[in-house]
Motif scaffolding. Sequence first.
Motif, PDB file in Angstrom:
ATOM      1  N   VAL A 374     -12.921   6.376 -37.753  1.00 10.43           N
ATOM      2  CA  VAL A 374     -14.047   6.481 -36.819  1.00 10.43           C
ATOM      3  C   VAL A 374     -14.063   7.862 -36.165  1.00 10.43           C
ATOM      4  O   VAL A 374     -15.090   8.559 -36.146  1.00 10.43           O
ATOM      5  CB  VAL A 374     -13.973   5.367 -35.754  1.00 10.43           C
ATOM      6  CG1 VAL A 374     -14.885   5.689 -34.560  1.00 10.43           C
ATOM      7  CG2 VAL A 374     -14.370   4.024 -36.359  1.00 10.43           C
ATOM      8  N   LEU A 440     -10.513  -4.142 -35.778  1.00 11.32           N
ATOM      9  CA  LEU A 440     -11.729  -4.144 -34.961  1.00 11.32           C
ATOM     10  C   LEU A 440     -11.430  -4.701 -33.578  1.00 11.32           C
ATOM     11  O   LEU A 440     -11.885  -4.152 -32.568  1.00 11.32           O
ATOM     12  CB  LEU A 440     -12.825  -4.971 -35.636  1.00 11.32           C
ATOM     13  CG  LEU A 440     -14.137  -5.093 -34.859  1.00 11.32           C
ATOM     14  CD1 LEU A 440     -14.741  -3.726 -34.580  1.00 11.32           C
ATOM     15  CD2 LEU A 440     -15.128  -5.972 -35.616  1.00 11.32           C
ATOM     16  N   LEU A 443      -9.663  -1.997 -31.543  1.00 11.24           N
ATOM     17  CA  LEU A 443     -10.541  -0.919 -31.094  1.00 11.24           C
ATOM     18  C   LEU A 443     -11.452  -1.382 -29.963  1.00 11.24           C
ATOM     19  O   LEU A 443     -11.622  -0.687 -28.951  1.00 11.24           O
ATOM     20  CB  LEU A 443     -11.376  -0.403 -32.266  1.00 11.24           C
ATOM     21  CG  LEU A 443     -12.337   0.743 -31.947  1.00 11.24           C
ATOM     22  CD1 LEU A 443     -11.597   1.939 -31.366  1.00 11.24           C
ATOM     23  CD2 LEU A 443     -13.128   1.152 -33.193  1.00 11.24           C
ATOM     24  N   LEU A 444     -12.023  -2.572 -30.098  1.00 11.39           N
ATOM     25  CA  LEU A 444     -12.886  -3.088 -29.034  1.00 11.39           C
ATOM     26  C   LEU A 444     -12.095  -3.338 -27.755  1.00 11.39           C
ATOM     27  O   LEU A 444     -12.604  -3.113 -26.646  1.00 11.39           O
ATOM     28  CB  LEU A 444     -13.579  -4.369 -29.497  1.00 11.39           C
ATOM     29  CG  LEU A 444     -14.649  -4.188 -30.586  1.00 11.39           C
ATOM     30  CD1 LEU A 444     -15.175  -5.544 -31.043  1.00 11.39           C
ATOM     31  CD2 LEU A 444     -15.804  -3.320 -30.087  1.00 11.39           C
ATOM     32  N   ILE A 447     -11.851  -0.099 -26.048  1.00 11.79           N
ATOM     33  CA  ILE A 447     -13.138   0.332 -25.514  1.00 11.79           C
ATOM     34  C   ILE A 447     -13.491  -0.409 -24.228  1.00 11.79           C
ATOM     35  O   ILE A 447     -13.922   0.200 -23.239  1.00 11.79           O
ATOM     36  CB  ILE A 447     -14.243   0.148 -26.576  1.00 11.79           C
ATOM     37  CG1 ILE A 447     -14.062   1.153 -27.714  1.00 11.79           C
ATOM     38  CG2 ILE A 447     -15.632   0.283 -25.958  1.00 11.79           C
ATOM     39  CD1 ILE A 447     -14.969   0.903 -28.918  1.00 11.79           C
ATOM     40  N   VAL A 461     -21.858  -1.262 -25.027  1.00 13.30           N
ATOM     41  CA  VAL A 461     -20.765  -2.073 -25.572  1.00 13.30           C
ATOM     42  C   VAL A 461     -21.243  -3.492 -25.863  1.00 13.30           C
ATOM     43  O   VAL A 461     -20.864  -4.093 -26.884  1.00 13.30           O
ATOM     44  CB  VAL A 461     -19.569  -2.064 -24.610  1.00 13.30           C
ATOM     45  CG1 VAL A 461     -18.495  -3.051 -25.069  1.00 13.30           C
ATOM     46  CG2 VAL A 461     -18.985  -0.660 -24.498  1.00 13.30           C
ATOM     47  N   LEU A 464     -22.986  -3.447 -29.106  1.00 14.96           N
ATOM     48  CA  LEU A 464     -22.029  -3.289 -30.186  1.00 14.96           C
ATOM     49  C   LEU A 464     -21.306  -4.607 -30.483  1.00 14.96           C
ATOM     50  O   LEU A 464     -21.153  -5.003 -31.646  1.00 14.96           O
ATOM     51  CB  LEU A 464     -20.995  -2.225 -29.809  1.00 14.96           C
ATOM     52  CG  LEU A 464     -21.071  -0.854 -30.460  1.00 14.96           C
ATOM     53  CD1 LEU A 464     -19.931   0.017 -29.968  1.00 14.96           C
ATOM     54  CD2 LEU A 464     -21.031  -0.948 -31.975  1.00 14.96           C
ATOM     55  N   GLU A 465     -20.853  -5.267 -29.439  1.00 11.39           N
ATOM     56  CA  GLU A 465     -20.139  -6.529 -29.614  1.00 11.39           C
ATOM     57  C   GLU A 465     -21.024  -7.570 -30.281  1.00 11.39           C
ATOM     58  O   GLU A 465     -20.568  -8.336 -31.142  1.00 11.39           O
ATOM     59  CB  GLU A 465     -19.629  -7.041 -28.264  1.00 11.39           C
ATOM     60  CG  GLU A 465     -18.486  -6.235 -27.687  1.00 11.39           C
ATOM     61  CD  GLU A 465     -18.036  -6.758 -26.348  1.00 11.39           C
ATOM     62  OE1 GLU A 465     -16.818  -6.840 -26.123  1.00 11.39           O
ATOM     63  OE2 GLU A 465     -18.913  -7.085 -25.516  1.00 11.39           O
ATOM     64  N   LEU A 468     -21.293  -6.788 -33.984  1.00 12.34           N
ATOM     65  CA  LEU A 468     -20.051  -6.979 -34.725  1.00 12.34           C
ATOM     66  C   LEU A 468     -19.499  -8.387 -34.630  1.00 12.34           C
ATOM     67  O   LEU A 468     -18.432  -8.678 -35.176  1.00 12.34           O
ATOM     68  CB  LEU A 468     -19.004  -5.980 -34.217  1.00 12.34           C
ATOM     69  CG  LEU A 468     -19.331  -4.507 -34.511  1.00 12.34           C
ATOM     70  CD1 LEU A 468     -18.407  -3.589 -33.719  1.00 12.34           C
ATOM     71  CD2 LEU A 468     -19.227  -4.217 -36.005  1.00 12.34           C
ATOM     72  N   GLU A 487     -21.715   4.955 -33.300  1.00 17.57           N
ATOM     73  CA  GLU A 487     -21.768   4.154 -32.076  1.00 17.57           C
ATOM     74  C   GLU A 487     -20.378   3.731 -31.622  1.00 17.57           C
ATOM     75  O   GLU A 487     -20.084   3.701 -30.421  1.00 17.57           O
ATOM     76  CB  GLU A 487     -22.668   2.944 -32.305  1.00 17.57           C
ATOM     77  CG  GLU A 487     -24.145   3.319 -32.441  1.00 17.57           C
ATOM     78  CD  GLU A 487     -25.032   2.140 -32.796  1.00 17.57           C
ATOM     79  OE1 GLU A 487     -24.487   1.051 -33.110  1.00 17.57           O
ATOM     80  OE2 GLU A 487     -26.268   2.294 -32.762  1.00 17.57           O
ATOM     81  N   LEU A 488     -19.500   3.417 -32.549  1.00 12.78           N
ATOM     82  CA  LEU A 488     -18.121   3.086 -32.189  1.00 12.78           C
ATOM     83  C   LEU A 488     -17.407   4.300 -31.601  1.00 12.78           C
ATOM     84  O   LEU A 488     -16.691   4.193 -30.592  1.00 12.78           O
ATOM     85  CB  LEU A 488     -17.362   2.582 -33.415  1.00 12.78           C
ATOM     86  CG  LEU A 488     -17.657   1.150 -33.879  1.00 12.78           C
ATOM     87  CD1 LEU A 488     -17.046   0.907 -35.250  1.00 12.78           C
ATOM     88  CD2 LEU A 488     -17.120   0.143 -32.866  1.00 12.78           C
TER      89      LEU A 488
END
Length: 548
Positions: A374, A440, A443-444, A447, A461, A464-465, A468, A487-488
Amino acid sequence: MASNQSPPLEDVNLLSSHRALLEALRREGAAWAEERVLELAALAGRRETIAWGFQANANPPQLRSRDRTGRRIDEVEFHPAWHALLGLGVAHGLHALPWREARAGAHVARAAMFFTLAQVEAGVGCPLSMTYSAVPALALAPESAAEWLPRLTSTAYDPRPLPAREKTGALCGMAMTEKQGGSDVRANTTAARRLAGGGPGAEYELTGEKWFCSAPMSDLFLVLAQAPGGLSCFAVPRFTPDGECNGLYLQRLKDKLGNRSNASSELALDAAWGRLLGEEGRGVQTILEMVNHTRLDCCLGSAALMRQAVAQAIHHARHRRAFGRRLVEQPLMLNVLADLAIESEAATVAAMRLARAYDESPGAAALRRLATPVLKYWICKRAVQVVAEALECLGGNGYVEEWGLARLYRETPLNSIWEGSGNVQCLDVLRAIGRNPDSLGALLAEIVQARGADRRFDAWVARLEHELARPELPPDAEWRARRLVEELAVALQASLLLRHSPAAVADAFCATRLGERGLTFGTLPPGSGLAAPAAIAAIVERHDPAVG
């Protein structure tokens, strides 16, 4: 200052003058190494060291295929400035510090030093990075590890073209890609023939051609070749165990856009002797142990190029006068400089956080599996834009080689290509999300630590969540991969800035990267206190190389 020209930016400590990097060094667990990094940063910022970078690029390496008697020698000659810079990096452990000192924060300490030297000359980063990255791959083969790790972790720089056992230190390169395949290494045709029974650590002969061989004067190379059991990874030394030249023949050196002080070659292997690393058929998995660490260095190297370009732009604007005022006092220039500084800081804090993920800790492997591609994608892409805009801040001087920005500009596209281009990184992100769901989640989890600090960030966020949260990737995931990775990356940078950087920096980043913004640097919007002269001036001052 003569005739309204800015003086050279030299004799400055490249760590103490860079607040964001110094703060990250301490925050990410390497405060114990601060004095060591400061020592290298002082040496790197000297007038003499900066001159070495110019000299090494003005005198690129030359291939000597044969000696005066016609004997094949396949040697590359470098300017003394190259040896001085590479020797400086080796002496300070940029190629081996975490393997020499297995302690918390070792990768972070090494990252800060790599970041520092890359600002002076990026070319030497190639052999330093590959040697650092080769150790995890070599560790898979006890025979090769026992023989080579003491040599590759030595802090003695020894460029003599001799068998490694006769030298005080060694470096490692690699030869993976072939002209018919490029990043598709499974299309490789170089063949590996078993000399005995085969298997991990066994001896093989390799025959074929490599389109890119990085650092061809290295003492050892990691090479991909087709063994009977499939694509495999081999440790191939420059000299055979009996001290004879191995079957490695340099065909020519590449005439490159940038990175001109460093040699890249085409390589022919003719019954070259090597040892298998890992198992037959698992060459990609084995080489990834090396590639992931070099991808970290791509992030660090690009962040370093950004920092040096922004420092040069601010330094110039602080000394240059136009229309009755210094450039740094003029609102539109201040907008550009602040915008560039924000991007540079975002790259710095993200790259250094990624370096900490390479230190062993709970959840670190999962985080780095996804965060590496990323950030490699995004930081390397943004570096090209940052350096181009910083060059423009110097006007015509920026386009002149003597001022240094032209060399930085030619350098910036390389890290996007090295160890997998942008598309390769994005496909790797999709692969990680599909095959390693823990990555994933890690990483989240990193974030969302800033959740509640900024409404724009929270909305970004949440979206994004939601995207995903699907049980599997949508059919058009590959088509949309670049947008998802962007975006990530921006979410991770915003989270880190909100948690660790001054409020003005984080606010400006969220307002422009997570909201409406222009398509060029220098488009910071009014409102939210952002346009207040004191706030913007504070951002620029934070990145001024004369402050600190």
